[in-house]
Design a protein around this motif. Structure first.
Motif, short mmCIF file in Angstrom:
data_model
loop_
_atom_site.label_atom_id
_atom_site.label_comp_id
_atom_site.label_asym_id
_atom_site.label_seq_id
_atom_site.Cartn_x
_atom_site.Cartn_y
_atom_site.Cartn_z
N UNK A 274 50.11 20.73 -20.14
CA UNK A 274 51.42 20.24 -20.55
C UNK A 274 52.26 19.91 -19.32
N UNK B 187 47.95 20.99 -25.86
CA UNK B 187 48.57 21.96 -26.79
C UNK B 187 47.63 22.27 -27.95
N UNK B 188 46.55 21.50 -28.03
CA UNK B 188 45.58 21.68 -29.10
C UNK B 188 46.24 21.55 -30.48
N UNK B 189 46.96 20.46 -30.64
CA UNK B 189 47.72 20.25 -31.87
C UNK B 189 47.91 18.74 -32.06
N UNK C 195 53.95 19.78 -36.72
CA UNK C 195 53.95 20.32 -35.36
C UNK C 195 54.80 19.46 -34.44
N UNK D 229 57.90 20.56 -32.20
CA UNK D 229 57.93 20.41 -30.74
C UNK D 229 59.18 19.69 -30.25
N UNK E 160 55.96 20.71 -13.62
CA UNK E 160 55.94 22.13 -13.97
C UNK E 160 55.05 22.91 -13.01
N UNK F 77 57.94 26.80 -25.40
CA UNK F 77 57.48 25.56 -26.03
C UNK F 77 56.01 25.66 -26.40
N UNK F 78 55.21 26.14 -25.46
CA UNK F 78 53.77 26.29 -25.74
C UNK F 78 53.57 27.21 -26.93
N UNK G 275 55.68 27.91 -29.42
CA UNK G 275 56.17 27.35 -30.67
C UNK G 275 55.11 26.45 -31.30
N UNK G 276 54.49 25.65 -30.47
CA UNK G 276 53.56 24.67 -31.00
C UNK G 276 52.18 25.25 -31.26
N UNK G 277 51.60 25.83 -30.21
CA UNK G 277 50.23 26.32 -30.37
C UNK G 277 50.27 27.78 -30.79
N UNK G 278 50.63 28.00 -32.06
CA UNK G 278 50.70 29.36 -32.56
C UNK G 278 49.30 29.89 -32.83
N UNK H 127 47.10 30.89 -30.95
CA UNK H 127 46.06 30.50 -30.01
C UNK H 127 45.63 31.78 -29.28
#
Lengths: 299, 299
Positions: free
Chosen positions: A1, A43-45, A60, A64, B3, B78-79, B81-84, B86
């Motif tokens: 990311x 993010x695998x989404x 999703x 995001x 980042x 953020x990671x 929230x999206x990739x729950x 995981x």
DNA sequence: CGCGTTTACGCCTCACGTAAACATC
DNA sequence: GATGTTTACGTGAGGCGTAAACGCG
């Protein structure tokens, strides 16, 4: 990311389509598409649903979006905290109505050229509702529009007011000095189309005077309207600067009215979470140069 | 500004030196150095002062640090929230004292291997003050230490208590069943060095009983201390599990005391702004498995 | 067929590690 | 000379645009 991916996602999610978002990022559509795909992979989404004709956000993706906005805001803040007093640069597409374009826009352009030479202003002239739509779709960075936006994702900052005067050609019913219902029945009202900010002013006035709609002749160009008024085609309202100029040249006379025309408030609008210095700096520059009372440059 | 660069900056700014920060990021020192240099270039600001022997933060560097922390936190959020849901993965270096190492650490390792196989636990055993220093320097992700840290950049979470008992060899002054000042004058106190959490317990107790320091024999190994106590070298305190085991085997007897030994609170500590799921997940796993009352595995 | 998005491909930049050089104590 | 950081350099992955292909109305 990466921040780049999130920025691409933000524009892709909020613009009308990928092509527009790509243009905004100075990127080819294919590269934007790949950035999004890579973000989805990292993010695998799945963020967009591509089964329809247009790509639309998945659940999703919606989750995001606010996070991405926050992240980009903090990133922008970070850049500002560290690199203080750095020259602001970039292309800034500014939507304006014709009235703004013909009064203070040249002044703004001149100011920016000397004070902030690294900002490349790209004015786009259209009626308010079109500008608003362009803002939403991502075609514009910011716009100066009559009234505030009621849309939740558009932020509005009041920057000034335009005042209007009733005018008519000198040879049009020369005995009459005041706008009356009779006058409006006799001569058509020459004005901008509905949807332009000026219409609101007129409707307010008609309502306050308890008048019915007279015959209405609309055109989307102030120049044409002024021309028609000078020709004696009908009566209408003009921005005070214009009215003053034409009056001085005896091409038009200013009519009094029992009830004053309300001034029209203009706002600087931009996408609510777009906090780039480019935008805030442009707002400040607009505030410095806005003046709806000046005579139009073309006269 | 990326980042990755900010992450590199964060570790470089908060670790003892670039080499350690690089190790933390699974990166060569030279690559880390280049990342920092690129960040400086992109922000057009010097973040480290290299004129000294060690690179130290400049004013701008200090200004950037909290912003970078916030940005990395939002990125982590953020990671999440999206990739729950995981799988959490990564190396987690956990500092523990010898007492923890010999009681519940094996249990934790077993648990992690089955429940969270993608976390690679790297235990590092040392005394509390050394662990604390390692946390600050960036050599550890987290540590279980007696008491809370008073350092502002270390967060502490209470996870459990250890209880201790006075013990002596059966043949050591066999008539005496209670710890007295006389006993402490006759036999040396065998214990961990000052700076270990256990010392606090002993000092509290001595203070509460208004006793002077007896002769003190210190060694940094619980195993050696237990061995010396069994030998009849002196008297001392042992964790309740150990005392119980040795008592059952009649190698030691438990002495009563007028004033109880306070239990010793242990905390899970980590860098305050390190919100990686790796750390929070490890904390949860430690909470599930911590138990200072079990008998040491090696007995 | 038009519009919007993705894939294919060639190009080039960028990020990495190894190893050597440099700087400070 | 020991410690800590940067430079040099060869390698490989990744990001870019052009252009063609795909897929839904």
């Amino acid at each position: 990311m990466t921040l780049k991916q999130l920025e691409a996602f933000y524009w892709a999610a909020t613009c009308a389509n990928f092509a527009l978002a790509a243009q905004r990022l100075h990127l080819s559509t294919s590269s934007l598409s790949k950035r999004i795909a890579e973000l989805e992979q990292s993010l695998d989404v799945l963020l967009f649903d591509r089964t329809l004709h247009k790509a639309s956000l998945t659940e999703s993706g919606y989750a995001l979006l606010p996070q991405a906005v926050q992240l980009l805001q903090v990133a922008e803040k970070t850049r500002q905290v560290v690199s203080k007093n750095q020259a602001v640069s970039g292309q800034c597409s500014l939507g304006v109505g014709e009235l703004s374009a013909l009064t203070w826009l040249p002044q703004l352009a001149t100011y920016l050229r000397s004070a902030l030479p690294h900002i490349k202003l790209e004015p786009q002239v259209d009626i308010g509702s079109a500008l608003h739509q362009q803002l939403l779709e991502g075609g514009l960075d910011c716009a100066v529009v009559a009234g505030r936006s009621s849309h939740p994702s558009i932020a509005s900052h009041t920057i000034g007011q335009a005042k209007f005067e009733w005018v008519a050609a000198p040879h049009l019913s020369p005995a009459i000095q005041e706008v009356t219902e009779a006058l409006l029945k006799e001569h058509p009202l020459v004005t901008l189309p509905r949807g332009a900010g000026t219409s609101r002013i007129l409707d307010d006035w008609l309502l306050a005077n308890d008048m019915d709609l007279a015959q209405r002749f609309t055109c989307n160009s102030w120049g044409v309207i002024a021309g028609l008024l000078i020709e004696g085609f009908g009566i209408g309202i003009l921005p005070e600067g214009w009215a003053r100029s034409f009056k001085r040249r005896k091409q038009l006379r200013v009519l009094s009215s029992a009830v004053q025309l309300n001034p029209l408030s203009y706002t600087f609008q931009h996408r609510r979470h777009d906090d780039r210095r480019l935008v805030t700096t442009t707002l400040a520059a607009v505030r410095k140069n806005v003046d709806f009372s000046v005579s139009p440059r073309l006269l």
